[in-house]
Design a protein around this motif. Sequence first.
Motif, short mmCIF file in Angstrom:
data_model
loop_
_atom_site.label_atom_id
_atom_site.label_comp_id
_atom_site.label_asym_id
_atom_site.label_seq_id
_atom_site.Cartn_x
_atom_site.Cartn_y
_atom_site.Cartn_z
N LYS B 49 -4.18 47.84 -63.90
CA LYS B 49 -4.45 47.40 -62.54
C LYS B 49 -5.58 48.25 -61.93
O LYS B 49 -6.49 47.74 -61.29
N TYR B 50 -5.50 49.54 -62.19
CA TYR B 50 -6.52 50.44 -61.65
C TYR B 50 -7.91 50.13 -62.21
O TYR B 50 -8.89 50.02 -61.49
N LYS B 51 -7.97 49.96 -63.54
CA LYS B 51 -9.27 49.71 -64.18
C LYS B 51 -9.79 48.32 -63.84
O LYS B 51 -10.96 48.03 -63.99
N ASN B 52 -8.87 47.47 -63.43
CA ASN B 52 -9.26 46.13 -63.05
C ASN B 52 -9.91 45.39 -64.20
O ASN B 52 -10.91 44.70 -64.05
N ARG B 53 -9.40 45.62 -65.39
CA ARG B 53 -9.89 44.82 -66.50
C ARG B 53 -8.74 44.03 -67.10
O ARG B 53 -7.59 44.45 -67.00
N ALA B 140 -13.72 52.28 -62.29
CA ALA B 140 -13.24 50.92 -62.50
C ALA B 140 -14.23 50.25 -63.44
O ALA B 140 -15.37 50.71 -63.57
N ILE B 156 -14.45 52.31 -55.62
CA ILE B 156 -13.20 51.58 -55.83
C ILE B 156 -12.60 51.15 -54.49
O ILE B 156 -12.94 51.69 -53.44
N SER B 157 -11.70 50.17 -54.57
CA SER B 157 -11.09 49.63 -53.35
C SER B 157 -9.94 50.54 -52.91
O SER B 157 -9.51 51.43 -53.65
N THR B 159 -6.92 49.57 -52.58
CA THR B 159 -5.79 49.27 -53.48
C THR B 159 -5.88 50.16 -54.71
O THR B 159 -4.87 50.73 -55.15
N GLN B 160 -7.07 50.27 -55.26
CA GLN B 160 -7.23 51.10 -56.45
C GLN B 160 -6.93 52.56 -56.12
O GLN B 160 -6.26 53.24 -56.88
#
Lengths: 356, 349
Positions: B49-53, B140, B156-157, B159-160
């Motif tokens: 989720k953190y890396k958003n991949r 990210a 990063i956002s 959320t991140q």
Amino acid sequence: MAPNTQFKILSIDTSCDETAAAVTEGKKVLSNIIWSQASLHAKFGGVYPSLAKRMHKERIGWVIEKAIKNSKVKIKNIDSIAVTVGPGLAIALEVGIKKALEFAEAYNKPLIPINHVEGHILSVLAHSRNLKSQISNLKFPALAFVASGGTTQLILVYKIGDYKILAQTSDDSLGEALDKAARMLGLGYPGGAILEKMAKKGNSQTYPLPIPMLGQEDKFVFSYSGLKTAFYKLVEKEKPLNQEKIQNLAASFQDKAFKHAVRIIQKVFDEYPAKEFWFGGGVAANLELKKRLRFICKQKGMKMLIPYSKKLCTDNAAMIGISAYYRFKRKKFLTTRDFDKVDRIPRAKVDKKLPW
Amino acid sequence: MNIKKIKNIKVEEVVDILKSGGLVIMPTETLYGAFVDATNPRAVQKIIKYKNRPFGKPYSVAVENKKMAENYVELNETAKKLYRTFLPGPVTVVSKGLHKVAPGVESENGTLGIRIPNHKLVLSVINSLDKPITATSANASYQKRPYKISDILDNISNTQKSLIDLVVDAGELPNNEPSTVIDTTLDDPIILRQGDVKLKNKVEILSKSEENTKNIAKELWQKYEKYHGKRAIVFALVGPMGSGKTIFTKGLGLAMGVKDDIVSPTYNLEEDYDEGKLHHIDAWRMSSDSELTDLGFAQKISNKNVVAIEWADRVINEIRTYDEEAVIIWVKIRYAKRQNERWLSWGAT
């Protein structure tokens, strides 16, 4: 609806670098607006065009507005919207198509999708606001030569709307080869026009360069990569360059590039008895090549047609309007319920029918 | 999120957070990394989720030593040799996984990349935790390489940010390359990403004709074809005007069975052949890396496409962004003595 010859069409072309819109009435060009990278960049000394700027989005609105304003036609009097769907760069084509659909929907006009290369073929048939068309009694089949940055093709025109590609490039296009040669000589990019100027003052026999595909003209293939390679090596050898060298190098390159094109065209003439020769695309602005082609047409007793202005040679939307006029006459247009089918076709071929 | 200077950090503190499934950002000898317990599925979900991949992109893990590695992967002779020579150090060795890490860490084919960071704090943490931790850069996906904390936090956002439990701040790190990634699961080890450690795998071949160049392209395709559909394959072509980059691509197309005519994409910037079987890009007219981004390069990578890029050196940064995900083969062509001769070399640099 207006009589045939007075069909008014708003056309849009965003196939690659240029953002263009035009209003035409039949084959008459009422306005032809081009937002050109080249003119912008000339000011800044031959910087490469930037894709960010090529993002047509910001300027398409302005270009269309100006095309309508200059044409003095009210939008409600426009009969149809035409747009280039390919060939070209997908993300660029997309912008024009989207805008055309917006207009067509908002004003409830039919939409005419057009092949950009057909635009170049038929660009020779356009005439200006002040002059009546000098073109009458077209004779078919005609042989069309489209030479630009993106295209180098010989196309047999059986009749308008019915084409067959006879020869095309296997690597670089002629316009691209000229631009790259100019770049190698430090003349900036795109530099085809400057190369022509330099070549005019130079001696084309100064340097030995190969004529591409010599003796293999019957393959009907244009090729500029070998000449480009030879030129690169020659330029490296001749460095440092001076004015005189640049002129002679430019002349030598142009001479061989054109000899190759002319030899292929002659070969095609031998095999396909065309009745007329049409020459469109950015390279049709080159006086030297025009002279050479006019000469062989004269020998064959053939009429040669070229666009009436330089603006109709480079990428533009007026030529799209001309093509659209012929399609409109043949009732080839889309109405609102078919709009969602329209899509970009980046590798569209002029001798393949559009799917809609 | 808690940010602490490295000198105030106690190993136990980090270990406790990792044990409870937390996410910690720590420096390594290359970049700042984002670490979670690689055996804890909940923690791994967090890093994904953190890396958003997307799920399915593998993560390398950091272990303390070769002994620990052998609990998680099968080491063949090539791998053992690489461990002896380079580890601990900035090298990630990909081996066949033993499926003992949480789902989403190993690749779709069950391989796992292992790294032994040459960094005291990280090694002490692993030693005390006694489990491997994910070793991925702390940015990210597709963002700037993280050499300082602001490189991460600025990109990063919220959320991140909320997913980070602890940041260990060691100031600005020397700008070292990320680790060199070497896949040892194939007959020849293949470099997936080139970092500071370089293997001597550079070959230079003399091509005597256009036909020769096309054949070399064909052989290269056959060498990398096994990745087709598993990873994006990028042929990054570099060489002066007229050296034969388009010719190379023609050979590549032949080998791939592409039916469309392959031509120079200089003017159009991009040509897609056979409905996207092969993407052919030309960066000659591009003035910045962002232009390659605009052409949807990221999408091509995630679609696992095959891409040939002429004048790739003009957009090197954008291409390098993907060297963890894609197989990138840099093909260099230079003029040789005779008119038709060229030297061709290739590698992951």
